[in-house]
Scaffold this active site. Structure first.
Site, PDB file in Angstrom:
ATOM      1  N   ASP A 288      12.845  -7.586 -12.702  1.00 56.36           N
ATOM      2  CA  ASP A 288      12.466  -7.828 -14.069  1.00 56.36           C
ATOM      3  C   ASP A 288      13.436  -7.267 -14.857  1.00 56.36           C
ATOM      4  O   ASP A 288      12.832  -8.535 -15.898  1.00 56.36           O
ATOM      5  CB  ASP A 288      11.904  -5.536 -14.291  1.00 56.36           C
ATOM      6  CG  ASP A 288      10.563  -5.726 -13.313  1.00 56.36           C
ATOM      7  OD1 ASP A 288       9.717  -6.437 -13.357  1.00 56.36           O
ATOM      8  OD2 ASP A 288      11.185  -4.561 -12.942  1.00 56.36           O
TER       9      ASP A 288
ATOM     10  N   HIS B 177       8.248  -0.122 -12.136  1.00 54.67           N
ATOM     11  CA  HIS B 177       8.078  -1.121 -11.813  1.00 54.67           C
ATOM     12  C   HIS B 177       6.719  -1.405 -11.515  1.00 54.67           C
ATOM     13  O   HIS B 177       6.545  -1.686 -10.643  1.00 54.67           O
ATOM     14  CB  HIS B 177       8.657  -2.022 -10.441  1.00 54.67           C
ATOM     15  CG  HIS B 177       8.658  -2.951 -10.406  1.00 54.67           C
ATOM     16  ND1 HIS B 177       9.311  -4.433 -10.761  1.00 54.67           N
ATOM     17  CD2 HIS B 177       7.979  -3.385  -8.876  1.00 54.67           C
ATOM     18  CE1 HIS B 177       8.289  -5.023  -9.979  1.00 54.67           C
ATOM     19  NE2 HIS B 177       8.562  -4.913  -8.991  1.00 54.67           N
TER      20      HIS B 177
HETATM   21  P1  NAD Z   1       4.334 -10.633   3.322  1.00 52.10           P
HETATM   22  O1  NAD Z   1       3.164  -9.407   3.103  1.00 52.10           O
HETATM   23  O2  NAD Z   1       4.831 -11.853   3.020  1.00 52.10           O
HETATM   24  O3  NAD Z   1       5.170  -9.562   4.127  1.00 52.10           O
HETATM   25  C1  NAD Z   1       5.500  -8.309   4.310  1.00 52.10           C
HETATM   26  C2  NAD Z   1       5.800  -8.173   6.095  1.00 52.10           C
HETATM   27  O4  NAD Z   1       6.115  -6.579   5.793  1.00 52.10           O
HETATM   28  C3  NAD Z   1       5.115  -8.220   6.775  1.00 52.10           C
HETATM   29  O5  NAD Z   1       5.483  -9.414   7.837  1.00 52.10           O
HETATM   30  C4  NAD Z   1       4.280  -7.402   7.556  1.00 52.10           C
HETATM   31  O6  NAD Z   1       4.155  -7.582   8.752  1.00 52.10           O
HETATM   32  C5  NAD Z   1       5.291  -6.625   7.149  1.00 52.10           C
HETATM   33  N1  NAD Z   1       5.626  -4.946   7.495  1.00 52.10           N
HETATM   34  C6  NAD Z   1       4.028  -4.176   7.088  1.00 52.10           C
HETATM   35  N2  NAD Z   1       4.066  -2.857   7.535  1.00 52.10           N
HETATM   36  C7  NAD Z   1       5.261  -2.735   7.755  1.00 52.10           C
HETATM   37  C8  NAD Z   1       6.152  -1.807   8.372  1.00 52.10           C
HETATM   38  N3  NAD Z   1       5.058  -0.714   8.230  1.00 52.10           N
HETATM   39  N4  NAD Z   1       7.124  -2.016   9.381  1.00 52.10           N
HETATM   40  C9  NAD Z   1       7.865  -3.537   9.357  1.00 52.10           C
HETATM   41  N5  NAD Z   1       6.968  -4.861   8.422  1.00 52.10           N
HETATM   42  C10 NAD Z   1       5.848  -4.148   7.928  1.00 52.10           C
HETATM   43  O7  NAD Z   1       4.827  -9.684   1.511  1.00 52.10           O
HETATM   44  P2  NAD Z   1       6.727  -9.609   0.546  1.00 52.10           P
HETATM   45  O8  NAD Z   1       5.386 -11.038   0.168  1.00 52.10           O
HETATM   46  O9  NAD Z   1       6.883  -9.978   1.722  1.00 52.10           O
HETATM   47  O10 NAD Z   1       6.306  -8.675   0.145  1.00 52.10           O
HETATM   48  C11 NAD Z   1       6.698  -7.170   0.249  1.00 52.10           C
HETATM   49  C12 NAD Z   1       6.402  -6.791  -0.219  1.00 52.10           C
HETATM   50  O11 NAD Z   1       8.231  -6.295  -1.432  1.00 52.10           O
HETATM   51  C13 NAD Z   1       5.255  -6.440  -0.817  1.00 52.10           C
HETATM   52  O12 NAD Z   1       4.606  -4.394  -1.248  1.00 52.10           O
HETATM   53  C14 NAD Z   1       5.258  -7.259  -2.747  1.00 52.10           C
HETATM   54  O13 NAD Z   1       4.505  -6.200  -3.708  1.00 52.10           O
HETATM   55  C15 NAD Z   1       6.631  -6.078  -2.696  1.00 52.10           C
HETATM   56  N6  NAD Z   1       7.544  -6.758  -3.876  1.00 52.10           N
HETATM   57  C16 NAD Z   1       8.149  -5.951  -4.665  1.00 52.10           C
HETATM   58  C17 NAD Z   1       9.382  -6.233  -5.818  1.00 52.10           C
HETATM   59  C18 NAD Z   1      10.167  -5.496  -6.805  1.00 52.10           C
HETATM   60  O14 NAD Z   1      10.756  -6.647  -7.567  1.00 52.10           O
HETATM   61  N7  NAD Z   1      10.025  -4.379  -6.672  1.00 52.10           N
HETATM   62  C19 NAD Z   1       8.702  -8.384  -6.186  1.00 52.10           C
HETATM   63  C20 NAD Z   1       8.294  -8.806  -4.973  1.00 52.10           C
HETATM   64  C21 NAD Z   1       7.586  -8.104  -4.404  1.00 52.10           C
HETATM   65  C1  LMR Z   2       7.040  -8.781  -8.282  1.00 54.77           C
HETATM   66  O1  LMR Z   2       7.225  -8.178  -9.539  1.00 54.77           O
HETATM   67  O2  LMR Z   2       7.053  -9.868  -8.381  1.00 54.77           O
HETATM   68  C2  LMR Z   2       6.403  -8.052  -7.781  1.00 54.77           C
HETATM   69  O3  LMR Z   2       6.080  -6.478  -7.770  1.00 54.77           O
HETATM   70  C3  LMR Z   2       5.075  -8.986  -7.246  1.00 54.77           C
HETATM   71  C4  LMR Z   2       3.980  -8.086  -7.726  1.00 54.77           C
HETATM   72  O4  LMR Z   2       2.788  -6.936  -7.253  1.00 54.77           O
HETATM   73  O5  LMR Z   2       4.148  -7.797  -8.904  1.00 54.77           O
END
Ligand code: NAD
Ligand code: LMR
Length: 342
Positions: free
Chosen positions: A161, A189
């Protein structure tokens, strides 16, 4: 300078989208610098193990000189054994029309067992960054299951962010992002987060500094235009960027999230040298944020520890927004309590 001991980094959800954007950058030295070897542990659930194994093969093929080793495992205790840095990415991302808080029931259950595994086996200096959403409350859950790890070592990511705010300001002012300092993200967030430029500064090519709101007034054609731009464009655009990416890209941000995770850990470990950034950290009651919530603050890092930037004035409109983000964080905390997750 001699080669240092390898740092052990555990990445959960290593077979997912963020994992794929993150692991190569860690292995190439972006997180700790090129003189620090890294030992990678990739944790996945059964459905993601093949994908993580494929990533491990590609990591080997990159022949990164400071990649010490890569291990893929489905066992959390093995993954966190001796870990110095734990990046808790693995969780389900939201889809179109969902809020991040909607993921609490689905994802919250992941973070208790991972906190417990960190408690059992991680290195004494372990630092944890939660990326999986809803990140602030997932960090709270993980910390609650790791009573032997200082709770302030559990943080959540709002650096994305923060970086989004920098990008939007730089584009609007037609300056480089490096010339902008002291932007703040407060709170959760989520859509209630509070991007705040009250203390932001702009550094000119000659090194002179001035308040960024003054530069904005000039660019937008008057001081009266700034408040409208903040309210109508800046705040909703930054807070809504995650949803915008999901809509435009068809899936949630990955490379920018990985870059922000690198920035967060880099600055936490190596320090912020005089500037500040934003991170969601355990509240010590600063700025009226209830103790024990994991909330985003302006922070700097010294001697490997985040410290909340103290003594900043908070304008009334910013205060009101922070209070509503804190209400949301309290509601999330109460919900995970009622689900028995903390
Ligand atoms: P994705 O679905 O591509 O990958 C997630 C992976 O996590 C999958 O491969 C799945 O098998 C694995 N997984 C699920 N449960 C698990 C567990 N208990 N232990 C280990 N691995 C596990 O998703 P992504 O795009 O990589 O996003 C992951 C997370 O990050 C989501 O919750 C998304 O919302 C979050 N995210 C947060 C931010 C932030 O700014 N904080 C930004 C982007 C995404
Ligand atoms: C983001 O900010 O891009 C991640 O937290 C994914 C979402 O759900 O917005």
């Amino acid at each position: 300078m001699g080669i240092k001991e390898p740092v052990t980094v555990t990445v959960t959800g290593a077979g997912g989208q963020i994992g794929y954007a993150l692991l190569f950058r860690i292995a190439s030295g972006a997180m700790f610098g090129p003189a620090t070897p890294v030992r990678l542990r990739l944790l996945e659930i059964p459905a993601g193990l093949k994908s993580a194994e494929g990533t491990a093969l590609e990591l080997q093929d990159c022949a990164f000189s400071n990649l010490d080793s890569v291990e893929v495992t489905g066992n959390a205790e093995r993954a966190f054994d001796g870990t110095n840095v734990a990046l808790l990415v693995g969780a389900r991302p939201r889809g179109p029309g969902m809020e991040r808080g909607d993921l609490l029931a689905a994802n919250g259950a992941i973070f208790g067992p991972q906190g417990a595994a960190i408690n059992v086996g991680a290195a004494d200096d372990v630092r944890v960054l939660v990326v999986g959403n809803p990140a602030n409350t997932n960090a709270l859950i993980a910390a609650a299951h790791a009573p032997d790890v200082p709770a302030e070592r559990f943080t959540a990511m709002t650096r994305l962010d923060h970086n989004r705010a920098l990008g939007l300001l730089a584009g609007t002012l037609d300056v480089g992002v490096a010339s902008i300092g002291n932007v703040i993200i407060w709170g959760n967030h989520s859509a209630t987060q509070v991007p705040d430029i009250s203390h932001a500064i702009l550094t000119g090519a000659d090194g002179s500094q001035r308040p960024l709101p003054d530069a904005l007034a000039e660019a937008l054609g008057g001081t009266d235009k700034v408040a409208a731009w903040l309210e109508g464009t800046f705040i909703p655009r930054v807070a809504g960027r995650g949803a915008e990416i999901i809509e435009v890209r068809g899936s949630s941000s990955a490379a920018s999230a990985a870059a922000a995770a690198i920035d967060h850990v880099h600055d936490w470990v190596l320090g912020t040298s005089g500037s500040w950034t934003s991170a969601a950290v355990l509240s010590d009651g600063s700025y009226g944020v209830p103790r024990g919530l994991v909330s985003s603050f302006p922070v700097h890092s010294r001697n490997g520890a985040w410290e909340i930037q103290q003594g900043l004035s908070v304008a009334a409109d910013v205060r009101a927004r922070i209070d509503s983000s804190l209400k949301e964080l309290e509601a999330e905390r109460d919900m995970v309590k009622s689900l028995g997750l903390i």
